[in-house]
Design an enzyme around this catalytic site. Structure first.
Site, PDB file in Angstrom:
ATOM      1  N   SER A 142     -21.397  66.771  93.080  1.00 52.73           N
ATOM      2  CA  SER A 142     -21.022  65.464  92.528  1.00 52.73           C
ATOM      3  C   SER A 142     -21.658  64.356  93.366  1.00 52.73           C
ATOM      4  O   SER A 142     -22.869  64.336  93.547  1.00 52.73           O
ATOM      5  CB  SER A 142     -19.492  65.349  92.447  1.00 52.73           C
ATOM      6  N   GLU A 246     -26.176  68.020  86.435  1.00 49.43           N
ATOM      7  CA  GLU A 246     -24.866  68.173  85.804  1.00 49.43           C
ATOM      8  C   GLU A 246     -24.250  66.793  85.692  1.00 49.43           C
ATOM      9  O   GLU A 246     -24.694  65.851  86.347  1.00 49.43           O
ATOM     10  CB  GLU A 246     -23.974  69.109  86.619  1.00 49.43           C
ATOM     11  N   HIS A 316     -18.711  70.040  87.160  1.00 50.38           N
ATOM     12  CA  HIS A 316     -17.282  69.810  87.369  1.00 50.38           C
ATOM     13  C   HIS A 316     -16.475  70.824  86.562  1.00 50.38           C
ATOM     14  O   HIS A 316     -15.791  70.500  85.595  1.00 50.38           O
ATOM     15  CB  HIS A 316     -16.931  68.377  86.969  1.00 50.38           C
TER      16      HIS A 316
END
Length: 346
Positions: A142, A246, A316
């Site tokens: 992230s 992502e 995630h």
């Protein structure tokens, strides 16, 4: 530059270094050999740092138990429970925790507590020369993307896109952590055919964009974090690389905008393969007025004529690959596999 920041940089020997970042970043990409960090062993002390958003003391207690279950010890960063608005303390303190963990010979690896936001703010305060002299595993995902890419680009250290300390440490995730970081295996990563503990879920499905195989250095992370770094001195050389990305909580038009930014910056034209992991909670608010995510990927990626797919276990989600940034891999877009061609640790 204010007095406090200058004194801090001078104390770390960074005052002259930061003024040369663009030059150093360009020079590193091809000139410096990649350095693999030492692998983990049972009982190793792990440095816990929090370079982005704040966590609670309860979070830290759960992480301690996680590390105990993994057979590891821990050392807490001095500022992991600090808070400054939505950040885990002041920039100067979050950076100091990272620098001190790399400098500490008793710490064998560094695990970030969570993402959120904040790593971009501390990139000029990281001592990349110190890190190169003291290579260690550093892992997260992230918002940690920017830290992983900057350390790889400016220090030449292999970094790891994988779980943060507050992630779900299930069997799938732990398997890749153990095989890659403990055992030093060159593994082949594929989505699990099993649905896991949640019986209402479905196995992750691979959707091929362009079939074929490709080889290159594996580089990537969170799309919005990566796109926010474009134009900075902290990104690696993309030539011939395999780009993985992502995302979470971004509508399709925003994914489109960020991919367009990578295209306009020349990044997409340099890569040899492409993987989009999971775009979690990315459904458009008004589907009838939106392109689908696959249409956007077809628009941007199909013309590149490189092997590409959507749906890898990256992002995630509970089941996560551990992806070594900077290691040579071969991907197969037909079956959605990532084969490491070398170990990522020594």
């Amino acid at each position: 530059m204010n007095c406090d920041r200058r004194q801090f940089l001078q104390a770390l020997g960074l005052a002259a270094f930061t003024s040369q970042l663009p030059k150093i970043a360009q020079a590193h990409s091809l000139s410096q050999p990649i350095v693999k960090p030492p692998n983990l062993k049972l009982g190793d002390p792990i440095g816990l740092v929090n370079p982005a958003s704040f966590v609670s003391s309860e979070d830290v207690e759960e992480v301690k138990q996680t590390l105990k279950n993994l057979g590891l010890n821990y050392k807490l960063g001095n500022h992991i429970l600090d808070r400054y608005g939505y950040l885990a303390g002041k920039d100067i303190d979050r950076a100091a925790d990272i620098n001190s963990m790399f400098a500490d010979p008793s710490v064998k690896a560094i695990l970030t507590l969570r993402g959120g936001w904040g790593c971009n703010r501390i990139l000029p305060l990281i001592n990349y020369q110190l890190i190169r002299k003291n290579p260690k595993i550093i892992i997260g995902y992230s918002d940690i993307t920017s830290l992983l890419l900057a350390i790889y680009a400016l220090s030449g250290i292999v970094t790891f896109h994988g779980p943060v300390a507050t992630s779900t440490w299930n069997q799938f995730t732990v398997n890749y952590v153990q095989r890659i970081l403990f055992n030093g295996e060159a593994v082949t990563m594929r989505n699990s055919p099993f649905i896991g503990e949640n019986l209402s879920s479905l196995p992750l499905q691979v959707e091929t964009i362009t079939p074929g195989k490709a080889r290159g250095k594996l580089i990537g992370g969170n799309l919005s974090v990566l796109s926010a770094m474009v134009g900075s001195a902290y990104l690696p050389n993309w030539q011939g690389s395999i780009l993985f990305i992502e995302e979470i909580g971004e509508e399709v038009y925003r994914v489109d905008r960020m991919l367009t930014q990578l295209k306009l910056a020349g990044i997409l034209d340099r890569i040899s393969g492409f993987i989009f992991g999971q775009c979690t909670k990315c459904d458009p608010e008004k589907p009838e007025q939106s392109l689908t995510l696959m249409q956007v990927l077809q628009d941007h990626i199909k013309p590149l004529k490189i092997p590409a797919w959507y749906g890898a276990a990256i992002g995630h989600i509970p089941n996560k690959f551990t992806l070594p940034i900077g290691i040579e891999v071969e991907i197969d877009a037909n079956n959605g596999s990532i084969q490491m061609l070398e170990s990522a640790t020594n």
